[in-house]
Motif scaffolding. Structure first.
Motif, PDB file in Angstrom:
ATOM      1  N   ASN A  19     -83.068 -61.506 -10.723  1.00 29.29           N
ATOM      2  CA  ASN A  19     -83.172 -60.992  -9.356  1.00 29.29           C
ATOM      3  C   ASN A  19     -83.542 -59.512  -9.324  1.00 29.29           C
ATOM      4  O   ASN A  19     -84.267 -59.068  -8.427  1.00 29.29           O
ATOM      5  N   ASP A  47     -85.835 -64.554  -3.839  1.00 29.41           N
ATOM      6  CA  ASP A  47     -84.483 -64.512  -4.387  1.00 29.41           C
ATOM      7  C   ASP A  47     -84.347 -65.700  -5.333  1.00 29.41           C
ATOM      8  O   ASP A  47     -84.811 -66.789  -5.028  1.00 29.41           O
ATOM      9  N   SER A  90     -87.502 -64.454   0.321  1.00 30.42           N
ATOM     10  CA  SER A  90     -86.404 -63.660   0.888  1.00 30.42           C
ATOM     11  C   SER A  90     -86.454 -63.677   2.406  1.00 30.42           C
ATOM     12  O   SER A  90     -87.515 -63.555   3.007  1.00 30.42           O
TER      13      SER A  90
END
Lengths: 172, 105
Positions: A19, A47, A90
């Motif tokens: 990440n 993500d 995201s």
């Protein structure tokens, strides 16, 4: 494209590293043993989440789960045996696969049983090689390796057991 | 199964059942729950998947035979499922009524 060699034993640390890479614009697209392939993209575009699947991705049940994830807007990136790497565009919301106590506990239990089996096997080999090691130095050195794995896995299992206990406290 | 055996439901199960009062697929269930809980509950896909599998086994929900072409699996509440929700609502109502009465709020 960028390749990085790295070996993780703790999947949570691995997930954090992947990440962090994604935040700096490098997105994981492939994993083969201890080798990560990243693709350049927008910083923070995805993500990532790592999960130990209940069923292997090659089985029907496993594929059914991956389809379900896909339909939920989650991309199945790659795998290593039953460890799956997922990513999601995201949205500002955190990307978490398991959000309640029971499902989190089940996931941790899955990981603990996997490591316990490997630990038991290594323990058996360690004892076997140590006994044979009285006569053969090769087996003796090999038993040292087995012991190291046993110690490493024990501490890892301990970490996950502690995680599981903390889960309980959260939901109490 | 006695009615008592249904309750209490977890929040997750209760909201999944409510969401399936009409046919919905996995992603729609998650979105709906986020919406009706005013973003208090963001159910993870793994959690939802496990719960759906469990509810299918109990026959509280069922899969809808999808039309050809639409491959997304849709789920719907069964008659047992409806009964479970209603039973739970009565239980919750009792909790709330007693709470209000005793705490005078």
């Amino acid at each position: 494209m960028m390749k990085k060699r790295k070996l993780f034993f703790n999947y949570q640390k691995e997930e954090k590293w992947i990440n962090d890479m994604a935040k700096s614009g490098w997105h994981l697209i492939k994993y083969t043993f201890a080798c990560y392939t990243f693709e350049k993209g927008l910083p923070g575009e995805y993500d990532y989440c790592i999960e130990l699947l209940e069923d292997a991705p090659t089985t029907e049940k496993g594929r059914e789960y991956l389809t379900f994830m896909e339909e939920a807007g989650i991309e199945y990136v790659t795998n290593s045996a039953n460890w799956a790497y997922f990513r999601k565009k995201s949205t500002g919301e955190p990307f978490v696969i398991y959000t309640d106590y029971m499902s989190r506990k089940k996931h941790l239990q899955r990981i603990i049983s996997l490591f316990s089996i490997i630990l038991a096997m290594n323990l058996a080999f360690a004892l076997y090689n140590m006994t044979i090691g009285l006569f053969s130095s090769f087996n003796f050195y090999f038993s040292i390796l087995n012991w190291l794995v046993v110690i490493g896995l024990s501490s890892l299992i301990f970490v996950y057991l502690k995680n599981m206990q903390e889960l309980k406290q959260d939901d109490a | 199964m006695s009615k008592e055996a249904y309750a209490p439901l977890t929040e997750a199960v209760y909201y999944i059942l409510l969401a399936l009062e009409q046919p919905r697929h996995g992603y729609a269930i998650m979105q709906y729950i986020t919406e009706i809980s005013h973003e208090r509950i963001n159910m993870g896909p793994g959690t939802l998947y496990g719960a759906l599998k469990n509810l299918l086994e109990k026959e509280w929900i069922a899969l809808i035979d999808g039309e050809v072409g639409s491959r997304k699996k849709e789920y719907i509440l069964t008659d047992i499922g409806k009964e479970v929700v209603v039973t739970e609502m009565i239980r919750l109502e009792e909790l709330l009524t007693n709470g209000k009465k005793i705490m005078k709020r």
